[in-house]
Design an enzyme around this catalytic site. Structure first.
Site, PDB file in Angstrom:
ATOM      1  N   GLY A 161     -10.165   4.771   1.355  1.00 33.68           N
ATOM      2  CA  GLY A 161      -8.712   4.788   1.157  1.00 33.68           C
ATOM      3  C   GLY A 161      -8.296   3.569   0.357  1.00 33.68           C
ATOM      4  O   GLY A 161      -7.433   2.802   0.757  1.00 33.68           O
ATOM      5  N   ALA A 162      -8.953   3.384  -0.813  1.00 37.76           N
ATOM      6  CA  ALA A 162      -8.894   2.096  -1.530  1.00 37.76           C
ATOM      7  C   ALA A 162      -7.838   2.023  -2.628  1.00 37.76           C
ATOM      8  O   ALA A 162      -7.746   1.010  -3.311  1.00 37.76           O
ATOM      9  CB  ALA A 162     -10.267   1.813  -2.157  1.00 37.76           C
TER      10      ALA A 162
ATOM     11  N   THR B 143      -4.246   2.669  -2.682  1.00 42.34           N
ATOM     12  CA  THR B 143      -2.835   2.291  -2.503  1.00 42.34           C
ATOM     13  C   THR B 143      -2.680   1.469  -1.223  1.00 42.34           C
ATOM     14  O   THR B 143      -3.582   1.425  -0.388  1.00 42.34           O
ATOM     15  CB  THR B 143      -1.915   3.533  -2.382  1.00 42.34           C
ATOM     16  OG1 THR B 143      -2.304   4.286  -1.236  1.00 42.34           O
ATOM     17  CG2 THR B 143      -1.964   4.419  -3.607  1.00 42.34           C
TER      18      THR B 143
ATOM     19  N   TYR C 127      -2.336  -0.652   2.058  1.00 41.55           N
ATOM     20  CA  TYR C 127      -3.202  -1.623   2.730  1.00 41.55           C
ATOM     21  C   TYR C 127      -4.656  -1.531   2.264  1.00 41.55           C
ATOM     22  O   TYR C 127      -5.361  -2.534   2.202  1.00 41.55           O
ATOM     23  CB  TYR C 127      -3.115  -1.440   4.243  1.00 41.55           C
ATOM     24  CG  TYR C 127      -1.941  -2.161   4.877  1.00 41.55           C
ATOM     25  CD1 TYR C 127      -1.690  -3.504   4.591  1.00 41.55           C
ATOM     26  CD2 TYR C 127      -1.088  -1.519   5.769  1.00 41.55           C
ATOM     27  CE1 TYR C 127      -0.624  -4.183   5.166  1.00 41.55           C
ATOM     28  CE2 TYR C 127      -0.017  -2.198   6.357  1.00 41.55           C
ATOM     29  CZ  TYR C 127       0.206  -3.531   6.051  1.00 41.55           C
ATOM     30  OH  TYR C 127       1.256  -4.210   6.623  1.00 41.55           O
TER      31      TYR C 127
ATOM     32  N   GLU D   1      -7.550  10.908  -5.628  1.00 41.25           N
ATOM     33  CA  GLU D   1      -6.436  10.724  -6.553  1.00 41.25           C
ATOM     34  C   GLU D   1      -6.597  11.659  -7.752  1.00 41.25           C
ATOM     35  O   GLU D   1      -7.626  12.318  -7.908  1.00 41.25           O
ATOM     36  CB  GLU D   1      -6.365   9.258  -7.023  1.00 41.25           C
ATOM     37  CG  GLU D   1      -6.140   8.235  -5.918  1.00 41.25           C
ATOM     38  CD  GLU D   1      -4.750   8.286  -5.291  1.00 41.25           C
ATOM     39  OE1 GLU D   1      -3.891   9.072  -5.763  1.00 41.25           O
ATOM     40  OE2 GLU D   1      -4.523   7.542  -4.324  1.00 41.25           O
TER      41      GLU D   1
ATOM     42  N   TYR E 147      -0.824   0.542  13.434  1.00 40.51           N
ATOM     43  CA  TYR E 147       0.511  -0.036  13.613  1.00 40.51           C
ATOM     44  C   TYR E 147       0.927   0.206  15.056  1.00 40.51           C
ATOM     45  O   TYR E 147       0.725   1.296  15.588  1.00 40.51           O
ATOM     46  CB  TYR E 147       1.508   0.620  12.637  1.00 40.51           C
ATOM     47  CG  TYR E 147       2.932   0.130  12.821  1.00 40.51           C
ATOM     48  CD1 TYR E 147       3.272  -1.188  12.511  1.00 40.51           C
ATOM     49  CD2 TYR E 147       3.926   0.978  13.308  1.00 40.51           C
ATOM     50  CE1 TYR E 147       4.572  -1.651  12.690  1.00 40.51           C
ATOM     51  CE2 TYR E 147       5.232   0.523  13.484  1.00 40.51           C
ATOM     52  CZ  TYR E 147       5.545  -0.788  13.177  1.00 40.51           C
ATOM     53  OH  TYR E 147       6.821  -1.250  13.360  1.00 40.51           O
TER      54      TYR E 147
ATOM     55  N   TYR F 253       6.487   6.899  17.084  1.00 42.59           N
ATOM     56  CA  TYR F 253       5.192   6.394  16.612  1.00 42.59           C
ATOM     57  C   TYR F 253       4.194   6.222  17.755  1.00 42.59           C
ATOM     58  O   TYR F 253       3.403   7.125  18.036  1.00 42.59           O
ATOM     59  CB  TYR F 253       5.369   5.095  15.802  1.00 42.59           C
ATOM     60  CG  TYR F 253       4.202   4.874  14.881  1.00 42.59           C
ATOM     61  CD1 TYR F 253       4.193   5.421  13.606  1.00 42.59           C
ATOM     62  CD2 TYR F 253       3.076   4.172  15.290  1.00 42.59           C
ATOM     63  CE1 TYR F 253       3.105   5.270  12.763  1.00 42.59           C
ATOM     64  CE2 TYR F 253       1.985   4.008  14.460  1.00 42.59           C
ATOM     65  CZ  TYR F 253       2.007   4.563  13.200  1.00 42.59           C
ATOM     66  OH  TYR F 253       0.919   4.420  12.378  1.00 42.59           O
TER      67      TYR F 253
ATOM     68  N   VAL G  85       5.295  -1.811   6.663  1.00 47.04           N
ATOM     69  CA  VAL G  85       5.569  -2.047   5.240  1.00 47.04           C
ATOM     70  C   VAL G  85       5.932  -0.709   4.606  1.00 47.04           C
ATOM     71  O   VAL G  85       5.712   0.344   5.190  1.00 47.04           O
ATOM     72  CB  VAL G  85       4.339  -2.642   4.496  1.00 47.04           C
ATOM     73  CG1 VAL G  85       4.082  -4.076   4.902  1.00 47.04           C
ATOM     74  CG2 VAL G  85       3.105  -1.779   4.711  1.00 47.04           C
TER      75      VAL G  85
ATOM     76  N   THR H 283       5.033   2.132   2.463  1.00 47.81           N
ATOM     77  CA  THR H 283       3.910   2.815   1.826  1.00 47.81           C
ATOM     78  C   THR H 283       4.304   4.279   1.675  1.00 47.81           C
ATOM     79  O   THR H 283       5.298   4.726   2.247  1.00 47.81           O
ATOM     80  CB  THR H 283       2.617   2.743   2.664  1.00 47.81           C
ATOM     81  OG1 THR H 283       2.841   3.442   3.901  1.00 47.81           O
ATOM     82  CG2 THR H 283       2.197   1.314   2.955  1.00 47.81           C
TER      83      THR H 283
END
Length: 398
Positions: free
Chosen positions: A48-49, A51, A53, A75, A225, A235, A273, A275
């Site tokens: 998951g590189a 976007t 975090y 992607e 999170y 959440y 954050v 995202t």
């Protein structure tokens, strides 16, 4: 073509290649200014590189630790003059800057949940790197095709047990409104745990371990999170929270597994954050707009790159990590300070459609959201003609 932002709901359907590159460069510059991280990793796999975090973890590994990095993501590049995804342009920029520094950077574009991508990743590690000493798991996806059964599983954002009415902001109409969410069914909970829980992370570590490509002292971490009371209903106490609790359970077995190599496995808790994933959560745009206002006023505001650099320096590669009773690494403590949360809660009850801009940092939220797609970046000429067709060097396409 001249590219302008076009937003629909929680997605921006246009992306700006030059803006994405400038955004990546800003993050690299931040890490470089902070200085090198002692005893950091040397060969890093980021799942998951492209976007958020995950991208920040890759940038920190390369430019904060001088590490070789292998990235995995799903992607899309430009086809027939159409725009590629932000993650594609981010990665093209990352590869360019890494190669300028003489750092190894290779990426695999495919379904990280699949056996084929795992096999290709292992072959690439054996061929190019030998062994890896850090695995960062940062996948966020709406669906997962289970590699063993072929079943397509979906994740949902719903409360448990009872319907919940939440305040939020309609980001298109810019009005504060209430949304009622019905409780998740057991099938929806199970699907969410299967997509966003720890099973795939465990499968990756099992596959890498069995292939003998984990180095002595290898570490792995997955991002989570926790949040505070305001966000708990949707959440931590919701369907997604069940998946995050599954990470906490699965990591115990992985920790024992890696202990045999003198390594470690930890869940890392990061702050809220903006995202692409968080903007889809009904409560989050309003919560983030308030959080930004309060944390900026208190001088403690941070984005992805500040959080992840701090995580590496203060916890992942520190003999005295910031750790909680459950064994999680914590980088979210500034967000959870009572002075921050109490003020957010106080403002939360006072926000209306009429005073949205005055009571919150909705301007800052919108700016951060557009930055994800390469817009609102200082120094970029958004009137200039841009070629959408950007190639990624050293890309393995599956």
């Amino acid at each position: 073509m001249v590219i302008k932002p076009r937003v629909r709901g929680f997605i921006c359907v246009t992306t700006h290649p030059v803006g994405c590159e400038a955004n990546v460069k800003q993050q690299i510059d931040y890490v470089t200014q902070q200085g090198a991280i002692d005893a950091g990793p040397k060969n890093v796999l980021v799942l998951g590189a492209s976007t958020g975090y995950g991208l920040a973890a890759r940038i920190t590994a390369a430019f904060g630790c001088g590490a070789n990095t292998l990235g995995v993501f799903f992607e899309r590049g430009s086809v027939d003059g159409k725009l590629g995804t932000a993650g594609w342009y981010n990665t093209a920029a990352f590869h360019k800057f890494a190669e300028e520094k003489g750092l190894y950077a290779k990426s695999i574009n495919g379904d990280a949940f699949s056996d084929a991508v795992k096999a290709e990743t292992i072959e690439t590690i054996k061929r190019d790197l030998g062994k890896i000493d850090l695995v960062v798991y940062s996948l966020a996806a709406p669906r997962r095709t289970h590699p063993k059964t072929g079943e397509v599983l979906s994740s949902t954002l719903k409360p448990l047990g009872k319907s919940v009415t939440l305040r939020g902001v309609d980001t298109d109409k810019e009005i504060v409104k209430e949304t009622t969410l019905q409780p998740a069914t057991q099938e929806e909970i199970d699907g969410t745990v299967a997509v966003m829980g720890g099973e795939d992370w465990q499968m990756w570590i099992d596959a890498l371990h069995e292939a003998g490509v984990l180095a002595e002292g290898a570490k792995t971490t997955a991002f989570t999170y926790l949040g505070e009371k305001l966000t708990h209903d949707i959440y931590w106490n919701g369907s997604i929270g069940e998946a995050k609790k599954d990470l906490d359970q699965k990591v115990i077995g992985m920790r024992q597994q890696l202990a045999g190599l003198g390594g470690d496995a930890r869940v890392s808790v990061l702050k809220a954050v903006v995202t692409q994933a968080s903007s889809a959560i009904p409560i989050m745009p309003l919560y983030l707009s308030l959080l930004f206002k309060v944390m900026k006023e208190q001088g403690s505001h941070e984005g992805c790159i500040e959080q992840v650099y701090g995580l590496y320096k203060d916890s992942l590669y520190n003999s005295e990590p910031v750790i909680d009773q459950e064994g999680r690494l914590r980088a979210d403590y500034k967000e959870l300070q009572p002075a921050v949360q109490d003020r957010v809660k106080q403002l939360w009850d006072q926000v209306t459609s009429e005073n949205l801009y005055e009571m919150t940092d909705f301007v800052g939220y919108k700016q951060e959201f557009l930055r994800l797609f390469g817009f609102e970046i200082e120094g970029v000429d958004y009137e200039a003609d841009v070629d959408p067709d950007v190639k990624i060097s050293n890309l393995i396409q599956l």
